[in-house]
Design an enzyme around this catalytic site. Structure first.
Site, PDB file in Angstrom:
ATOM      1  N   PHE A  33       0.850  -1.193   0.000  1.00 46.85           N
ATOM      2  CA  PHE A  33       0.000   0.000   0.000  1.00 46.85           C
ATOM      3  C   PHE A  33       0.886   1.244   0.000  1.00 46.85           C
ATOM      4  O   PHE A  33       2.076   1.171   0.317  1.00 46.85           O
ATOM      5  CB  PHE A  33      -0.906  -0.007   1.242  1.00 46.85           C
ATOM      6  CG  PHE A  33      -2.370  -0.040   0.897  1.00 46.85           C
ATOM      7  CD1 PHE A  33      -2.904  -1.094   0.187  1.00 46.85           C
ATOM      8  CD2 PHE A  33      -3.217   0.994   1.285  1.00 46.85           C
ATOM      9  CE1 PHE A  33      -4.255  -1.124  -0.136  1.00 46.85           C
ATOM     10  CE2 PHE A  33      -4.577   0.969   0.964  1.00 46.85           C
ATOM     11  CZ  PHE A  33      -5.093  -0.078   0.260  1.00 46.85           C
ATOM     12  N   GLN A  84      -8.265  14.506   3.300  1.00 49.90           N
ATOM     13  CA  GLN A  84      -7.525  13.658   2.371  1.00 49.90           C
ATOM     14  C   GLN A  84      -8.220  13.527   1.024  1.00 49.90           C
ATOM     15  O   GLN A  84      -9.382  13.150   0.953  1.00 49.90           O
ATOM     16  CB  GLN A  84      -7.345  12.262   2.964  1.00 49.90           C
ATOM     17  CG  GLN A  84      -6.608  11.316   2.025  1.00 49.90           C
ATOM     18  CD  GLN A  84      -6.078  10.104   2.751  1.00 49.90           C
ATOM     19  OE1 GLN A  84      -6.835   9.178   3.051  1.00 49.90           O
ATOM     20  NE2 GLN A  84      -4.802  10.107   3.054  1.00 49.90           N
ATOM     21  N   HIS A 106      -8.167  11.302  -2.120  1.00 51.49           N
ATOM     22  CA  HIS A 106      -7.667  10.025  -2.630  1.00 51.49           C
ATOM     23  C   HIS A 106      -7.327  10.235  -4.096  1.00 51.49           C
ATOM     24  O   HIS A 106      -8.133  10.792  -4.841  1.00 51.49           O
ATOM     25  CB  HIS A 106      -8.748   8.944  -2.479  1.00 51.49           C
ATOM     26  CG  HIS A 106      -8.224   7.551  -2.640  1.00 51.49           C
ATOM     27  ND1 HIS A 106      -7.805   7.058  -3.852  1.00 51.49           N
ATOM     28  CD2 HIS A 106      -8.033   6.558  -1.741  1.00 51.49           C
ATOM     29  CE1 HIS A 106      -7.385   5.812  -3.683  1.00 51.49           C
ATOM     30  NE2 HIS A 106      -7.514   5.490  -2.417  1.00 51.49           N
ATOM     31  N   LEU A 112     -14.619   5.293  -5.259  1.00 51.35           N
ATOM     32  CA  LEU A 112     -13.245   4.940  -4.894  1.00 51.35           C
ATOM     33  C   LEU A 112     -12.715   3.779  -5.725  1.00 51.35           C
ATOM     34  O   LEU A 112     -13.368   2.750  -5.858  1.00 51.35           O
ATOM     35  CB  LEU A 112     -13.232   4.550  -3.413  1.00 51.35           C
ATOM     36  CG  LEU A 112     -11.959   3.927  -2.861  1.00 51.35           C
ATOM     37  CD1 LEU A 112     -10.846   4.950  -2.803  1.00 51.35           C
ATOM     38  CD2 LEU A 112     -12.207   3.353  -1.472  1.00 51.35           C
ATOM     39  N   GLU A 121      -6.422   1.987  -3.424  1.00 52.85           N
ATOM     40  CA  GLU A 121      -4.973   2.059  -3.539  1.00 52.85           C
ATOM     41  C   GLU A 121      -4.393   0.683  -3.869  1.00 52.85           C
ATOM     42  O   GLU A 121      -3.300   0.573  -4.406  1.00 52.85           O
ATOM     43  CB  GLU A 121      -4.434   2.526  -2.185  1.00 52.85           C
ATOM     44  CG  GLU A 121      -3.038   3.042  -2.207  1.00 52.85           C
ATOM     45  CD  GLU A 121      -2.813   3.957  -1.007  1.00 52.85           C
ATOM     46  OE1 GLU A 121      -3.493   4.994  -0.911  1.00 52.85           O
ATOM     47  OE2 GLU A 121      -1.956   3.628  -0.177  1.00 52.85           O
ATOM     48  N   ARG A 144      -0.921   9.332  -0.372  1.00 49.29           N
ATOM     49  CA  ARG A 144      -2.056   9.900  -1.096  1.00 49.29           C
ATOM     50  C   ARG A 144      -1.942  11.398  -1.307  1.00 49.29           C
ATOM     51  O   ARG A 144      -2.304  11.911  -2.371  1.00 49.29           O
ATOM     52  CB  ARG A 144      -3.352   9.584  -0.343  1.00 49.29           C
ATOM     53  CG  ARG A 144      -3.674   8.115  -0.398  1.00 49.29           C
ATOM     54  CD  ARG A 144      -4.857   7.761   0.475  1.00 49.29           C
ATOM     55  NE  ARG A 144      -5.124   6.323   0.372  1.00 49.29           N
ATOM     56  CZ  ARG A 144      -6.026   5.680   1.087  1.00 49.29           C
ATOM     57  NH1 ARG A 144      -6.748   6.332   1.969  1.00 49.29           N
ATOM     58  NH2 ARG A 144      -6.208   4.384   0.924  1.00 49.29           N
ATOM     59  N   HIS A 160     -11.820  11.979   0.365  1.00 49.79           N
ATOM     60  CA  HIS A 160     -11.968  10.607   0.812  1.00 49.79           C
ATOM     61  C   HIS A 160     -12.089  10.476   2.327  1.00 49.79           C
ATOM     62  O   HIS A 160     -12.844   9.659   2.833  1.00 49.79           O
ATOM     63  CB  HIS A 160     -10.766   9.814   0.311  1.00 49.79           C
ATOM     64  CG  HIS A 160     -10.793   8.349   0.643  1.00 49.79           C
ATOM     65  ND1 HIS A 160     -11.858   7.544   0.323  1.00 49.79           N
ATOM     66  CD2 HIS A 160      -9.886   7.539   1.260  1.00 49.79           C
ATOM     67  CE1 HIS A 160     -11.610   6.300   0.733  1.00 49.79           C
ATOM     68  NE2 HIS A 160     -10.434   6.284   1.314  1.00 49.79           N
ATOM     69  N   ARG A 206      -3.312  10.597   6.291  1.00 48.70           N
ATOM     70  CA  ARG A 206      -3.452   9.210   6.723  1.00 48.70           C
ATOM     71  C   ARG A 206      -2.868   8.276   5.678  1.00 48.70           C
ATOM     72  O   ARG A 206      -3.061   8.478   4.476  1.00 48.70           O
ATOM     73  CB  ARG A 206      -4.931   8.861   6.924  1.00 48.70           C
ATOM     74  CG  ARG A 206      -5.167   7.414   7.295  1.00 48.70           C
ATOM     75  CD  ARG A 206      -6.620   7.153   7.611  1.00 48.70           C
ATOM     76  NE  ARG A 206      -7.484   7.234   6.452  1.00 48.70           N
ATOM     77  CZ  ARG A 206      -7.641   6.254   5.560  1.00 48.70           C
ATOM     78  NH1 ARG A 206      -6.965   5.127   5.673  1.00 48.70           N
ATOM     79  NH2 ARG A 206      -8.472   6.401   4.540  1.00 48.70           N
TER      80      ARG A 206
END
Lengths: 127, 586, 247
Positions: free
Chosen positions: B117, B231, B233, B243, B246, B288, B356, B391
């Site tokens: 990730f 955030q 994304h 979404l 990731e 991100r 996100h 995050r």
């Protein structure tokens, strides 16, 4: 108060094409049942002696009975195909990680069906 | 108004709420739990999380590495005691889920699998194909059904917290099917009500994510923390903002601009890695915030593809092969086909950054406690400062498990110590006030403002002023607009006067909550004159640890803008350094 | 961007005002990439704010927006307006459930039934967390994985004629989840679930119309789960008969 929509107890199967098809499938069972009764009659006739058996054969050859037998044969074909189609759902077979493709499971049923038919025809002296 | 007395009231029945409820029920079967949610548990937005949950399980990984990734990923705005506790507990919680039946994807030897990730030095993301959040939510929900002491109040819309004698003593909620209000009296209250991504126009968040719990706490005197950190994304599906995990990049998907060029190498995340061989913490496996910012720069340079739904770049997975995509990313394939008409097996998927996750939320500490005694918060609605300024993907699912359990423990301890009777008269007065507020909203006539109208103005203003890049001027404009919208909110009129499932009313309440929180986002961002993580100022491009290695606290001031204060960051062993996502990073 | 013109006939019912439900028609100019849900949202935002329905994720995973679209149970967020272009489309609440208000149905019955089939891991002895995970091979996982994908949208109940006729029937989604746990290599709760599943209103009310599987937006194939459950239940019945009832 929440509203409960009425459901027809007698005509529900006309509401949706899939329901109707399902009911047709179910209806074919009647013919399967009829044929089973016929078989029982035949076995009974054999047990009761040659006269009874001759009478049974005579009845089978009557035009009405022939029509019924042909209808039953066609309907039973339909019945078998309809249920073979869904056997992979009821009896999935996993080999390693993968599931055996549904076509193979349904196909195996057809193979067995043909083999049995051949054996029956052989015993009946067709070959 | 109906009165329900319970020991622990939990608001929100998503991952955090369910984990908290189960933890209370399993360890303290003599305590009553009221689990209150405006939707059935399985509708909660945890279900939409895709990629997975991080936790150290493999021999080549270590707690220290997870700690470092998280702290650096958060641009050192993380509280390091919180991070340390989190990385320690993470594997236990993920194993607990495994024991409860979560269908984690497996390795050939039967152990759980992990995938790479963004921003992680080592593969450590547990995953259940690309439906990890969905499976976590359903595993928790189904497991909760065996706990007799959890009493669920599904489709109860929480209006306000009940505060008396300096502590939180309950919550007022409306039964949505009847419009009846219920006063829940509790010895401790845990808010698990999710984020507020719906403040923005283009978001991965479901319609329910309107920050209701955060706004309730805010109105009750709990400051919000670090709300300016929003955030984006990097890979939202064009048009809808759905979404695309990731995990797409973890499995080897790459980002390309209109010329097919892998543009991330121009933004400090190169050198370019070979196709199909993703390198951790490099290129597409950067964090991100950096990836979304790179998109913005490409857009400025004219390297993006103009479409009727906004500018886009491409997420290219065509080299992964159909079998791999179907095994690891089946949902991504399905979503791309249904909602964008593009099969990722055959074509690159058009994407753009999308709001996100809120790093900010209700000010909580390592014990999931808020500054108000008796009130706890967990998950996206809270800000325990695990995530700092950005995050890392796959930390949030683990967070709601780790801190759900922790909140349960502390809420139980708190509840056990409460011998004093509830302050009935004071609570009743407050509950009546909440009822009056709702009644006025429904009965008022003659207003000219529409809910949808104000909502879209708010969203547009936040996107323009408090988007990926911000300036003094745009932020000031947004602050003014939001303040104005809050005044205009008084002018809305509901056309639906029914008591039964009045979604007009719920949308109005949600809008009120979002407007209050939007103000904390914009004001917090305006006051923070530096760039850090997801908060990027074109007029203050550098990080300023001297002045702003601090958490922003925003306190409710009624109709006025919030008061902004600062709170120290907890640093234990990692001094602020450089976030290096170039291939040479150690 | 081209447009798709839709005439939505939406069933409306407010128990405080209406004796029974009635249709109300809305003309909606849809963008071609819209789903039915977007069209309904447009009505809610711009035309008639009194319309009530459930929705959230708009990505076919939260299961909120199940409704009858042109007579078929579907997720509104997954039904493309293109497929209904320039037509009259009837939108009704999910069939076979009482209507709470407009497109909102009462789901209490499902919630109660789901609980009854014990959809969670049951073990004779729990393994301590410190001892790590239960090993499960990818093949073991695959055996039940499909049945974990149910989002509880209840489209299958709306499609099931048995549930319509016999509301006591536990129904497709709940039973499929029972099978999901029975088939999980970590579970030992088959015998316990069997008590519920083998009741007359359990799996035997299913007549295998397969309509649940046709309706399922997540390809869970509950019909398959229920037929397998019938086999399991039969075997378990015989096992109990000869005193070997435990899994």
């Amino acid at each position: 108060m929440a509203y409960v929509r009425p459901v027809s107890k007698t005509c529900w199967y006309l509401k949706d094409r899939n329901y109707t098809i399902h009911m047709l499938n179910e209806l074919t069972s009647v013919f399967v049942g009829l044929y089973a009764l016929l078989l029982l009659w035949g076995i009974g006739a054999v047990a009761s002696g040659p006269e009874a058996y001759q009478y049974f054969l005579k009845c089978l050859a009557s035009p009405g009975m022939l029509v019924l037998l042909w209808v039953t044969t066609i309907v039973i074909f339909y019945h078998a195909i309809a249920w073979f189609k869904v056997t992979p759902k009821a009896m999935p077979i996993q080999k390693g990680e993968e599931f055996v493709p549904g076509g193979v499971i349904a196909g195996a049923h057809y193979v067995v069906w043909i083999l049995f038919s051949l054996v029956v025809l052989f015993l009946a002296g067709v070959f | 108004m109906e009165l329900i007395k319970t020991d622990i009231a939990i608001v929100g029945a998503g991952g955090a709420g369910l984990r908290t409820a189960i933890a209370v029920a399993e360890s303290n079967p003599d305590l009553k739990v009221a689990l209150i949610s405006k939707v059935y548990p399985m509708r909660s937005h945890t279900c939409a999380a895709e990629g997975g949950a991080a936790g150290v399980i493999k021999p080549d990984d270590s707690l220290e590495l997870h700690f470092n990734d998280t702290v650096g990923g958060g641009d050192w705005l993380t509280d390091q005691d919180v991070v340390e506790y989190f990385v320690n507990e993470a594997p236990k919680e993920l194993l607990q889920l495994e024991h409860w039946g979560c269908p984690w994807s497996r390795e050939p030897n039967g152990s759980v699998g992990v995938r790479p990730f963004g921003g992680m030095k080592i593969k450590r993301t547990w995953f259940a194909a690309d439906k990890s959040g969905f499976h976590i939510l359903h595993t928790l929900f189904q497991t909760s059904l065996k706990c007799p002491t959890i009493e669920r109040f599904d489709e109860f819309f929480s209006i306000d917290l009940l505060m008396a004698d300096g502590r939180c003593q309950g919550v007022v909620a409306m039964e949505m099917k009847s419009g009846r209000l219920f006063q829940f009296q509790a010895k401790a209250v845990v808010l698990c009500s999710g984020g507020a991504g719906r403040m923005f126009p283009f978001s991965t968040n479901g319609a329910i994510k309107t920050g209701d719990g955060t706004a309730m706490a805010y109105r009750a005197g709990v400051p919000t923390k670090d709300m300016e950190f929003v955030q984006y994304h990097p890979t939202g599906l064009l048009a809808t903002g759905i979404l695309l995990t990731e995990g797409c990049r973890g499995e080897g998907g790459v980002l390309r601009n209109k010329d097919g060029y892998r543009y991330l190498q121009d933004y400090g995340m190169g050198p370019e890695t070979p196709l199909g061989e993703p390198v951790l913490k490099t290129m597409e496996l950067g964090p991100r915030d950096r990836l979304s910012q790179a998109f913005w720069h490409e857009q400025q340079k004219g390297n993006t593809i103009p479409t009727p739904w906004g500018d886009s770049t491409h997420l290219d997975m065509t080299h992964l092969g159909e079998k791999h995509i179907d095994e690891r990313l089946p949902l991504v394939r399905e979503l791309s086909i249904i909602y964008a008409g593009v099969d990722p097996v055959k074509e690159p998927v058009p994407i753009r950054p999308v709001v996100h996750y809120m790093m900010g939320g209700i000010h909580t500490n390592i014990d999931a406690e808020t500054p108000v005694s008796g009130l706890f918060a967990v998950g996206e609605c809270a800000c325990a400062s695990l995530n700092g300024a950005n995050r890392l993907g796959s930390n949030s699912l683990t967070e709601l498990l780790v801190f759900g359990k922790r909140a349960a423990k502390n809420a139980v301890e708190f509840a056990r110590k409460q011998n004093s009777e509830a302050n009935e008269s004071e609570l009743k007065e407050q509950a009546d006030k909440a009822q009056a507020k709702v009644r006025e909203l429904v009965q008022k006539s003659g207003g000219t403002e529409s809910i949808a109208g104000l909502r879209s103005e708010m969203a547009k203003s936040l996107e323009e002023g408090a988007g990926i890049y911000r300036t003094e001027e745009t932020l000031q404009q947004t602050c003014n607009t939001i303040a104005d919208l809050r005044k205009r909110y008084a002018g809305i009129e509901l056309h639906d006067k029914s008591n039964v499932f009045n979604t007009d009313l719920f949308q109005a309440l949600e809008l009120g909550n979002m407007l209050e929180l939007a103000q904390t986002v914009a004001e917090g961002a305006l006051a923070r004159k530096e760039s850090r993580g997801s908060h990027q100022r074109l007029d203050y491009e550098a990080r300023d640890d001297e002045q702003y290695l601090k958490h922003t606290l925003a306190s409710y001031q009624g109709e006025e803008a919030p008061r902004i204060d600062y709170h120290d960051v907890v640093i234990t062993k990692s001094q602020p350094g450089v976030r290096d996502y170039s291939g040479g990073a150690k | 961007m081209s447009e798709v013109q839709l005439e939505l006939e939406i069933l409306r019912y407010d128990p405080e005002k209406d004796q029974e439900p009635h249709f109300k028609t809305y003309q909606v100019a849809c963008r071609e990439e819209w789903m039915i849900l977007d069209a309904v949202n447009h009505v809610k935002d711009e035309v008639d704010t009194t319309l009530s329905y459930r929705w959230s994720c708009h990505m076919a995973v939260c299961g909120s927006c199940g409704m009858m679209i042109d007579g078929q149970p579907k997720l509104a967020c997954k039904a493309a307006v293109k497929d209904y272009a320039d037509k009259k489309v009837r939108i009704e609440p999910l069939a076979n459930f009482p209507i709470e208000r407009d497109l909102v149905v009462v789901q209490d019955d499902f919630m109660e039934k789901l609980k009854r089939v014990k959809p969670y891991i049951i073990r004779k002895e729990e393994k301590p967390i410190e001892e790590g995970e239960y090993k499960q091979s990818p093949a073991d996982l695959k055996r039940f994985k499909q049945f974990t994908l149910c989002i509880n949208c209840l489209c299958c109940y709306a499609a099931c004629p048995e549930y319509a006729l016999t509301p006591e029937f536990v129904g497709p989604a709940a039973l499929a989840l029972a099978h999901r746990y029975n088939a999980d290599s970590r579970d030992q709760g088959l015998a316990e679930r069997h008590k519920e599943i083998s009741k007359p209103e359990g799996v035997w009310d299913c007549s295998f119309t397969d309509t649940c599987s046709i309706a399922c937006p997540k390809h869970v194939d509950p019909a398959s789960a229920l037929q397998q459950l019938k086999i399991t239940t039969t075997v378990q019945w015989y096992k109990e008969l000869i005193g070997m009832g435990d899994k």
